[in-house]
Motif scaffolding. Structure first.
Motif, mmCIF file in Angstrom:
data_model
loop_
_atom_site.group_PDB
_atom_site.id
_atom_site.type_symbol
_atom_site.label_atom_id
_atom_site.label_comp_id
_atom_site.label_asym_id
_atom_site.label_seq_id
_atom_site.Cartn_x
_atom_site.Cartn_y
_atom_site.Cartn_z
ATOM 1 N N VAL A 125 -20.796 -36.468 -55.528
ATOM 2 C CA VAL A 125 -20.756 -37.817 -56.094
ATOM 3 C C VAL A 125 -19.605 -38.625 -55.512
ATOM 4 O O VAL A 125 -18.602 -38.081 -55.047
ATOM 5 N N LEU A 126 -19.749 -39.938 -55.569
ATOM 6 C CA LEU A 126 -18.801 -40.831 -54.912
ATOM 7 C C LEU A 126 -17.518 -41.037 -55.700
ATOM 8 O O LEU A 126 -16.550 -41.594 -55.166
ATOM 9 N N ASN A 127 -17.487 -40.608 -56.976
ATOM 10 C CA ASN A 127 -16.225 -40.695 -57.720
ATOM 11 C C ASN A 127 -15.501 -39.354 -57.765
ATOM 12 O O ASN A 127 -14.442 -39.244 -58.386
ATOM 13 N N PHE A 128 -16.097 -38.329 -57.110
ATOM 14 C CA PHE A 128 -15.478 -37.016 -56.917
ATOM 15 C C PHE A 128 -15.336 -36.215 -58.209
ATOM 16 O O PHE A 128 -14.663 -35.187 -58.216
ATOM 17 N N TYR A 129 -15.969 -36.672 -59.278
ATOM 18 C CA TYR A 129 -15.898 -35.990 -60.573
ATOM 19 C C TYR A 129 -17.313 -35.647 -61.027
ATOM 20 O O TYR A 129 -18.056 -36.517 -61.482
ATOM 21 N N ASN A 130 -17.688 -34.382 -60.873
ATOM 22 C CA ASN A 130 -18.997 -33.904 -61.320
ATOM 23 C C ASN A 130 -18.750 -32.853 -62.396
ATOM 24 O O ASN A 130 -18.479 -31.689 -62.093
ATOM 25 N N PRO A 131 -18.824 -33.239 -63.668
ATOM 26 C CA PRO A 131 -18.468 -32.301 -64.743
ATOM 27 C C PRO A 131 -19.380 -31.083 -64.812
ATOM 28 O O PRO A 131 -18.996 -30.068 -65.392
#
Length: 674
Positions: A127-133
């Motif tokens: 993902v482009l916000n670098f946060y994949n929970p």
């Protein structure tokens, strides 16, 4: 990374939540107050608007944008909660930048909370916000969140990402032979594991670490990036599913999209030229990526990678971002203005032209602004340069002590305030606190190298501001004169080859027309050799005295008795000419060797010859060398003072009994041939 080593560099181990774990790497003589202020101003308890304003004034926006684009391109996810540096340009802009560290999990390899490092999966949809929970639980980073939440910063990131996708990652379907990243991976594989080397660096690395993780070797794993990850990543980024806070990556930037140069401030009201600027506007509804575009002309600047201007937004280019933000009047800091720099050069109050060219060198915008020069720029001119004076052994053995510059106020009505006016190149001198701080209309003032020596030669009548630091270069150099705010008054070169009699023979360079355009001061045609021996410091030079153009037309330089070396002179005029008292020499810089008897009359169109029985006698007599040297004729008055005219030539080796004769070609140029 091209940054000032005296900036503040921190290695960060958290999500910018405190300074406690940050390792300060530089400026160890101070505490972490700057980092603490940075963290506090990004606190998400503050309104987004105030954090956005802070970011405009304290972030290196092109660099921060490029950081996120780089992480997205390399498909790196293991950061934000740690694994990065922040850097502050403490001494110059005060802006913060961000850099990665610990980048082993890239090109689709992710940390999974359920599996740690050791997974074979290459994720193409990171993902482009670098946060994949669903993969990794980590604390949100307040800088990341600001860049993704603020629409203008999010747009900068996505537009720059699109540019890099188009130019470096390249579109899906690009021929394999044209792919840039794949070619680089293959190149690196061959460097680390050359096929012709028995035990390569890659082999040694595997021997050391092969038992760690899944035990894969370098080449097959690198090949998986080429065959699996990169094609999948291209496809996903272009699929429309790659979103950032719901915003998709935009289409490619139109080739005709452009910024417009709309205004400049060449004369800040503060008088501080560091506060000047160039303003550009984006007239479109698009985020415009102007990375590697250039400003040319009056100033020079290349826009850094990651420079993206929001729709209908403005971009200010400054020689000093900190000074711009500290302006007392708008535009200034605190106004959500995108400011970049520093540019080279300075906007001239004379008025100049600026050009904006894109990364392909195509001209996109041209802007010419009118001038508003200061009185000093309008009216103060250098009018005389004595850069290599003639000797005066009775006063000093160093003739250079007689150097001087003359300046004149060419106005007929304006008295000039010289406070703050200074020479900054060639010589150094500031009129502030000098003996002369105002200059009346038409008045002249001198700067001298040695006032005692100058006064001993010329007397005490001239207006002298003081002694300059340094020396006027005998070979010529650049002189720069600035007004009180650092604006260019004159910036020009003089050259000793223009008029050789000014190079040690006692004549100064005199400006021909001090009312001419200031931009012509560097032209040879704007100057002449002065008429007066030792110059005319503090006064107008006398009009040049017309001298008859007597020519050296022949020289016999290699003889055996009974022949004698000889020099032939020719009168090309229609009247009798008396050259009695003139000089012949074999050394241009020692002209007074043989003084012609008086009278020496040459009839119209006639000739006269002197031989070595005449010019070769006495203490200053000379002989012409058969191996080559020079022969010159100099005009002089009854008191033996040179009067400025000369003619002659340099010659080479000659056979016995063969003379050099003057030949004029079809262009009117003299040649002396055997």
């Amino acid at each position: 990374v091209g940054r000032d080593p005296d900036g503040a560099l921190y290695k960060i181990y958290d999500a910018l939540t405190s300074t406690a774990s940050a390792e300060k790497k530089t400026r160890l003589y101070e505490d972490k107050s700057d980092l603490n202020a940075f963290i506090n101003n990004l606190n998400e308890a503050l309104p987004l608007a105030s954090r956005t304003t802070y970011a405009y004034d304290n972030l290196d926006l092109p660099q921060v944008t490029s950081y996120f684009v780089g992480m997205a391109l390399a498909s790196s996810q293991d950061h934000g909660h740690k694994n990065y540096y922040v850097y502050r340009d403490s001494n110059l802009t005060g802006e913060w930048a961000i850099f990665p560290w610990d980048t082993d999990l890239t090109w689709g390899r992710n940390w999974l909370d359920s599996a740690g490092y050791f997974t074979d999966t290459l994720y193409v949809d990171n993902v482009l916000n670098f946060y994949n929970p669903s993969q990794q639980s980590k604390t949100a980073n307040r800088l990341y969140n600001l860049m993704f939440a603020a629409p203008e910063f999010r747009g900068m990131y996505l537009r720059r990402l699109r540019t890099v996708m188009d130019t470096l990652l390249q579109p899906h379907g690009t021929p394999a032979t044209n792919l840039i990243i794949e070619a680089r991976i293959n190149q690196m594989m061959n460097l680390m594991d050359p096929p012709t080397v028995g035990t390569s660096d890659a082999d040694l690395d595997y021997s050391k670490w092969g038992s760690w993780g899944n035990g894969y070797q370098m080449r097959p794993e690198a090949q998986r990036i080429i065959t699996t990850h990169l094609p999948g990543r291209r496809q996903w980024l272009n699929s429309g599913n790659a979103l950032l806070n719901g915003t998709p990556i935009p289409p490619s930037q139109p080739t005709n999209a452009t910024l417009q140069i709309v205004s400049v401030d060449a004369n800040p009201v503060s008088g501080n030229q560091a506060e000047e600027y160039v303003c550009l506007t984006n007239p479109t509804a698009l985020w415009l990526d102007v990375s590697d575009w250039k400003l040319e002309g009056a100033v020079r600047f290349t826009f850094k990678g990651g420079t993206v201007v929001p729709p209908y937004g403005q971009l200010y280019v400054s020689p000093n971002q900190k000074a711009f933000r500290n302006r007392a009047t708008a535009p200034r800091g605190g106004m959500n203005l995108f400011v970049t720099g520093p540019y080279s050069g300075q906007l001239s109050a004379w008025g100049e032209t600026l050009r904006l060219v894109d990364s392909a060198a195509r001209e996109r915008s041209v802007f010419t602004y009118p001038g508003n020069p200061s009185d000093v720029q309008r009216y103060l001119r250098v009018t005389e340069i004595m850069y290599n004076p003639s000797p005066a052994p009775a006063i000093t053995n160093d003739a250079q002590q007689f150097e001087y510059l003359e300046l004149r106020n060419i106005s007929t009505s304006v008295t000039l305030n010289l406070t703050g006016v200074r020479f900054t190149n060639g010589i150094q001198f500031n009129f502030t606190g000098s003996a002369v701080t105002t200059l009346a209309p038409g008045q002249r003032v001198l700067l001298v190298r040695n006032q005692a020596a100058f006064t001993a030669r010329y007397g005490a009548g001239a207006l002298i501001a003081g002694e300059f630091f340094g020396a006027l270069d005998n070979a010529g150099e650049t002189l720069r004169l600035e007004d009180a705010v650092g604006e260019k008054v004159l910036d020009f070169d003089y050259d000793n080859k223009w008029y050789p009699t000014t190079d040690g023979l006692g004549f100064s360079l005199e400006i021909i027309n001090d009312l001419a355009d200031w931009r012509t001061w560097g032209d040879k045609a704007s100057w002449r050799a002065g008429s007066n021996v030792n110059g005319s410091p503090g006064g107008a030079d006398t009009a040049p005295i017309a001298q008859p153009p007597i020519l050296v037309t022949e020289a016999l330089t290699h003889t055996d008795l009974p022949q004698l070396d000889a020099i032939e002179l020719h009168n090309p005029t229609a009247t009798n000419v008396n050259i009695g008292g003139w000089f012949l020499t074999d050394d241009f810089f020692a002209p007074k060797k043989y003084r012609l008897p008086s009278p020496t009359l040459i009839p119209p169109g006639g000739f006269v010859v002197f031989n070595s029985d005449q010019f070769g006698v006495g203490d200053t007599g000379f002989a012409l060398s058969e191996y080559g040297e020079s022969v010159y004729l100099f005009s002089a008055d009854a008191q033996t003072n040179l009067t400025g005219y000369y003619h002659g030539f340099d010659f080479g080796e000659a056979p016995n009994g063969v003379s050099f004769g003057r030949y004029v070609d079809t262009q009117g140029d003299d040649h002396y041939v055997l």
